[in-house]
Enzyme design. Structure first.
Site, PDB file in Angstrom:
ATOM      1  N   CYS A 116      14.649  -0.445   8.650  1.00 48.34           N
ATOM      2  CA  CYS A 116      13.738  -0.528   9.795  1.00 48.34           C
ATOM      3  C   CYS A 116      13.802   0.747  10.622  1.00 48.34           C
ATOM      4  O   CYS A 116      12.768   1.304  11.012  1.00 48.34           O
ATOM      5  CB  CYS A 116      14.100  -1.740  10.658  1.00 48.34           C
ATOM      6  SG  CYS A 116      12.921  -2.071  11.990  1.00 48.34           S
ATOM      7  N   CYS A 117      15.008   1.237  10.901  1.00 43.02           N
ATOM      8  CA  CYS A 117      15.172   2.491  11.646  1.00 43.02           C
ATOM      9  C   CYS A 117      14.519   3.650  10.905  1.00 43.02           C
ATOM     10  O   CYS A 117      13.890   4.522  11.518  1.00 43.02           O
ATOM     11  CB  CYS A 117      16.658   2.791  11.853  1.00 43.02           C
ATOM     12  SG  CYS A 117      17.484   1.763  13.087  1.00 43.02           S
ATOM     13  N   CYS A 227      21.196   5.726  14.217  1.00 43.36           N
ATOM     14  CA  CYS A 227      20.028   5.181  13.525  1.00 43.36           C
ATOM     15  C   CYS A 227      19.535   6.103  12.420  1.00 43.36           C
ATOM     16  O   CYS A 227      18.595   5.752  11.704  1.00 43.36           O
ATOM     17  CB  CYS A 227      18.895   4.934  14.512  1.00 43.36           C
ATOM     18  SG  CYS A 227      18.347   6.412  15.378  1.00 43.36           S
TER      19      CYS A 227
END
Length: 231
Positions: A116-117, A227
């Site tokens: 997702c990051c 991230c």
């Protein structure tokens, strides 16, 4: 070029001087990435108050930011009469990820969170940095043990550009004092115990004495809180 940059940084005393010197020295594209945290607001003020035109300020809108983040984004543009360029995730990639894994799949595993990051931050950042010679960031050594080895100016081999971290040795108190002295708009979540502010589902307030990054991805292993933007 690095030797010249390091010399200028060493000779320049204030943040404003450093940014002005960098803007005068670098012939190529200079970019500054802001996520509207207090560090980034300090740098934004130093750029805009000096009317430095050749530093492009951009942000990554992940689509999952806090309303307060959008608010300080708007206030910043109004106060400095400017436009901050926004980069967004690829819509098809996000649709595929959500349809296959769920809207909040990042809670289910480290792998899904990192994916997702990557989709919401890393890929848009790559587009934002295309053609850049130097990337200015708000990184501070105090923020994380993983950042203790960071230098004020360093070569990023993966991205093939220089990173300039002008606030590297600033303390949190120094950052806050600068904001107050210059009446710089800031994210009001900082008043509620939020220190490092990212996406809303992945950020929460911390308690006094907690690690700086404790409020980010709190359900995961505490050993590394990054991230993928800064490796």
């Amino acid at each position: 070029m690095q030797e010249n940059l390091l010399k200028i940084v060493a000779e320049s005393k204030t943040l404003e001087e450093k940014l002005k010197q960098i803007s005068n020295l670098i012939q190529g594209k200079i970019v500054f990435s802001t996520s509207f945290g207090i560090e980034d607001q300090v740098i934004s003020h130093a750029i805009y108050s000096q009317n430095i035109k050749n530093i492009e300020v951009f942000t990554l809108d992940t689509g999952r930011l806090f309303p307060e983040t959008y608010s300080v984004w708007d206030k910043t543009q109004l106060q400095y009469n400017t436009k901050i360029k926004a980069y967004y995730p690829n819509s098809e990639s996000i649709e595929k990820y959500i349809n296959e894994n769920g809207i909040n799949a990042f809670y289910n595993s480290v792998e899904l969170r990192k994916e997702c990051c990557s989709l919401r931050k890393v890929e848009p950042l790559k587009r934002a940095l295309v053609g850049a010679s130097i990337w200015i960031t708000g990184l501070r050594a105090e923020q994380s043990n993983n950042r203790n080895s960071v230098r004020e100016i360093e070569w990023d081999e993966e991205k093939q550009l220089y990173k300039f971290n002008p606030l590297l040795n600033w303390t949190t108190d120094e950052v806050i004092e600068y904001l107050k002295q210059n009446a710089v708009p800031y994210n009001l979540l900082h008043n509620e115990g939020f220190v490092s502010i990212g996406c809303a589902p992945c950020t929460r307030a911390i308690q006094r004495g907690d690690d700086f990054r404790a409020g980010r991805w709190w359900w995961e292993d505490q050993s590394k809180k990054e991230c993928g933007l800064h490796k």
